[in-house]
Design a protein around this motif. Structure first.
Motif, short mmCIF file in Angstrom:
data_model
loop_
_atom_site.label_atom_id
_atom_site.label_comp_id
_atom_site.label_asym_id
_atom_site.label_seq_id
_atom_site.Cartn_x
_atom_site.Cartn_y
_atom_site.Cartn_z
N UNK A 35 -4.35 3.20 -10.83
CA UNK A 35 -3.15 3.97 -10.51
C UNK A 35 -1.95 3.32 -11.20
N UNK A 36 -1.46 3.96 -12.25
CA UNK A 36 -0.26 3.47 -12.93
C UNK A 36 0.96 4.11 -12.27
N UNK A 37 1.99 3.31 -12.07
CA UNK A 37 3.19 3.79 -11.37
C UNK A 37 4.45 3.53 -12.17
N UNK A 94 9.83 1.13 -16.48
CA UNK A 94 8.58 0.44 -16.76
C UNK A 94 7.42 1.17 -16.10
N UNK A 95 6.25 1.04 -16.71
CA UNK A 95 5.02 1.52 -16.09
C UNK A 95 4.24 0.27 -15.66
N UNK A 96 3.77 0.27 -14.40
CA UNK A 96 3.06 -0.90 -13.90
C UNK A 96 1.78 -0.50 -13.17
N UNK A 97 0.85 -1.42 -13.11
CA UNK A 97 -0.44 -1.16 -12.46
C UNK A 97 -0.25 -1.28 -10.96
N UNK A 98 -0.23 -0.13 -10.28
CA UNK A 98 -0.02 -0.10 -8.83
C UNK A 98 -1.31 0.11 -8.06
N UNK A 99 -2.46 -0.22 -8.69
CA UNK A 99 -3.74 0.05 -8.03
C UNK A 99 -3.89 -0.72 -6.72
N UNK A 112 -8.63 10.08 -2.77
CA UNK A 112 -8.30 8.74 -2.26
C UNK A 112 -9.49 7.80 -2.41
N UNK A 113 -10.69 8.34 -2.23
CA UNK A 113 -11.90 7.51 -2.29
C UNK A 113 -12.07 6.85 -3.65
N UNK A 114 -11.61 7.51 -4.71
CA UNK A 114 -11.74 6.93 -6.05
C UNK A 114 -10.93 5.66 -6.17
N UNK A 115 -9.74 5.65 -5.53
CA UNK A 115 -8.89 4.47 -5.59
C UNK A 115 -9.44 3.38 -4.67
N UNK A 116 -9.81 3.76 -3.45
CA UNK A 116 -10.35 2.78 -2.50
C UNK A 116 -11.66 2.18 -3.01
N UNK A 117 -12.42 2.98 -3.74
CA UNK A 117 -13.70 2.52 -4.29
C UNK A 117 -13.56 1.83 -5.63
N UNK A 118 -12.33 1.57 -6.06
CA UNK A 118 -12.04 0.86 -7.31
C UNK A 118 -12.59 1.59 -8.53
N UNK A 119 -12.66 2.92 -8.44
CA UNK A 119 -13.13 3.72 -9.58
C UNK A 119 -11.96 4.37 -10.31
N UNK A 120 -10.74 4.13 -9.86
CA UNK A 120 -9.57 4.76 -10.50
C UNK A 120 -8.39 3.79 -10.49
#
Length: 614
Positions: free
Chosen positions: A513-515, A410-415, A503-511
């Motif tokens: 992350x699908x896992x 499965x692919x899941x939203x790991x943001x 990392x800043x893109x994820x922490x800043x909610x701009x990206x």
């Protein structure tokens, strides 16, 4: 002398194929390559392991006047290569450091007198004046450069002596050259052509697909126990190769398998030359042995019945992975490529790149190769499709014979979990000026009161205990995938975690992350065995199985008597066809694939005797 026409050459090549090697038809573009080289053209041939590359120079060697000179980096295997050719009636010899003076002079005399069809040389030998002067005294039919990827400077099998092979064209401009390899991207192929001065050569690129190999990548838990289960459940009594990253791991894994009843041998550069040679010969000549090795082992191994290749550590590149897994199933029968992959693999490989020799460009190249390997491990797509696309070959669709096809993940939203993990690293670094490894960060997220957490008062951090929605194994998967995507990095001797620019893109909610979520693998082994058994049943009807085993026993005794690997006598595929067809005469036996004139004369009566016993 008038040069033969293309039609005459084709007929000659087909006759050689049937008479010498015992096959009625060429495979793929073998015939095109052979016609091109026989006519005097240069060629660069990419063909997967087991695809029949050797015939592309062996048949021209028998059709063209003169002796074919084969450049091979595999001194330890030249004897077996020569034995295999001698068994089908081809006059072959080699020159390397294993020969005494009398034996060397005998081979040199045979070359000069035109009494050889093929002469094998190591690349370093061609750089010496005596060997060059020897070749000037004879008639050369062609130069074959085997394992040509060794010329790629940053390749996993780079051999500096291969760089000097560009002089072949300069010293013997009229002699055609054919370079062959099983593994090369478009960029590597261009590098081979440039470095060997084969820029005007015709390129022949076969499909990289090996449909008989089942690709499987599993989460690493207790890798040796996982390996043992694979061997016991799916490959009892089979020959195979297990790759480990370090010498110590090779020794420990071989000892573990032996202690659990699996006949295994170690192979790495830390063993003395005699032990390495002995273990290699045993693996080639005995049935059912498992070779546990570093990547120093395997190039040029012609053993056709390797039923599995297992990796206990992550390969450094897709090229390396493809090259190593390609040693399974050369006979076309069902085989397994199995890899145990975990967080520590990513950490270790990233650290090795950061501390490696070379300039920034080389480290970036190594990182790019690793990124492609990580992408293959983390994909939710068909692994075979992704593997083929890496080599520039479009896939027709899902293959149905890899783990992601048999047990789709499965692919899941790991943001959100990614943000929690990255926040933990951020707060340790920025608030406490501290850096820790993955295990400690996971302990913080799970709210564990360990001695280290209490000592550093990390239970006072705002992220302490906020990760209860995932298990420890799932959190380690999050770390692994963040490392794989470059959203997290490791540094230092202790593998501490640190943030990257991304990392800043994820922490800043701009990206987002699908896992990948690993599926339950309860039926993976059963699915694999079912597919293998179904395919094997087509190859060998149950009623023919006892006869096949008697033929194998005869072959083993004959090979032992002659001191050659069993496959030099006959491949399993040939014995399977004999057992299935049960020919009653030499004439009928001669129609079996792999039974040429020489082998028919040498072994025909013995085989009919085994058949009569049944």
């Amino acid at each position: 002398m008038v040069s033969p026409t293309t039609e005459q050459r084709t007929e000659d090549a087909s006759g050689v194929l049937r008479r010498v090697f015992g096959y009625d038809a060429f495979r793929g573009f073998q015939r095109e390559v052979i016609d091109h080289v026989v006519a005097g053209g240069d060629a660069l041939v990419l063909m997967p392991t087991g695809g029949g590359k050797s015939l592309c120079y062996q048949i021209p060697a028998l059709v063209r006047p003169g002796v074919a000179v084969v450049v091979s980096p595999l001194i330890a295997l030249m004897q077996d290569q020569v034995d295999a050719l001698t068994a089908v009636g081809v006059r072959a010899g080699f020159l390397n450091s294993t020969l005494d003076l009398d034996a060397r002079r005998q081979v040199e005399r045979a070359f000069v007198d035109g009494e050889l069809d093929l002469l094998y040389l190591a690349p370093e030998a061609l750089g010496t004046r005596p060997v060059q002067q020897l070749l000037d005294r004879g008639s050369i039919a062609l130069f074959a450069i085997d394992e040509a990827h060794c010329v790629a400077q940053w390749g996993h099998d780079f051999r500096p002596d291969y760089l000097a092979l560009s002089m072949l064209h300069e010293r013997w401009p009229a002699v055609p050259r054919i370079a062959l390899t099983a593994t090369a991207t478009t960029a590597t192929r261009a590098e081979i052509a440039t470095r060997l001065k084969l820029t005007e050569a015709r390129h022949f690129v076969a499909s990289f697909d090996r449909p008989n190999i089942q690709y499987r990548i599993v989460p690493k838990r207790e890798p040796r126990k996982q390996l043992l289960a694979l061997l016991r459940d799916e490959h009892p009594g089979d020959a195979g190769i297990v790759y480990c990253l370090s010498r110590a791991s090779v020794d420990k894994t071989a000892d573990f398998l032996v202690a659990n009843g699996i006949p295994a041998l170690p192979y790495h550069a830390g063993l003395d030359a005699v032990t390495r040679a002995t273990n290699q010969q045993r693996f080639l000549r005995e049935d059912g042995l498992v070779m546990v090795a570093t990547i120093a082992f395997g190039m040029g191994i012609d053993k056709p019945d390797v039923r599995f290749v297992a990796h206990l550590d992550l390969p450094k590149s897709v090229e390396g992975y493809y090259q190593e897994t390609g040693r399974a199933g050369r006979d076309g029968l069902p085989s397994t490529a199995w890899l145990a992959y975990g967080l520590q693999d990513v950490v270790q490989q990233r650290k090795m790149i950061e501390t490696s020799d070379g300039d920034l460009a080389r480290r970036r190249s190594l990182a790019a190769h690793l990124d492609a390997m990580l992408a293959l491990c983390e994909t939710v797509r068909c692994r075979r499709a992704q593997l083929l696309e890496y080599f520039g070959e479009p896939a027709a669709g899902p293959c149905g014979n890899c783990d992601t096809c048999l047990e789709p993940p499965e692919s899941w939203d790991g943001t959100v979990p990614a943000q929690k993990l990255l926040s933990t690293v951020f707060r340790l670094d920025r608030e406490r000026n501290q850096r820790f490894g993955a295990g400690h960060c996971v302990d913080i997220l799970l709210g564990r009161q360990t001695e280290k957490i209490t000592q550093h008062t990390h239970d006072q951090l705002t992220v302490f205990g906020i990760g209860g929605e995932l298990s420890e194994a799932e959190w380690r998967g999050v770390v692994r995938q963040l490392l794989a995507e470059g959203l997290l990095a490791v540094e230092g001797d202790y593998g501490t975690l640190t943030l990257t620019e991304a990392s800043a893109e994820v922490l800043g909610r701009r990206r987002t992350v699908m896992m990948r979520r690993e599926p339950e693998r309860k039926s993976a082994g059963r699915a694999a065995r079912a597919k293998t058994s179904a395919t094997a049943a087509v190859e060998l009807p149950p009623s023919a199985a006892p006869l096949f085993e008697r033929l194998r026993a005869w072959r083993a005794a004959t090979a032992k008597e002659q001191g050659v690997p069993a496959y030099v006598i006959f491949h399993d595929a040939t014995l399977r066809q004999i057992a299935t067809d049960a020919p009653g005469s030499l004439g009928e036996l001669s129609k079996v694939g792999g039974v040429g004139e020489n082998k028919l004369a040498k072994y025909g009566d013995a085989i009919l005797g085994v058949l009569a016993e049944g």
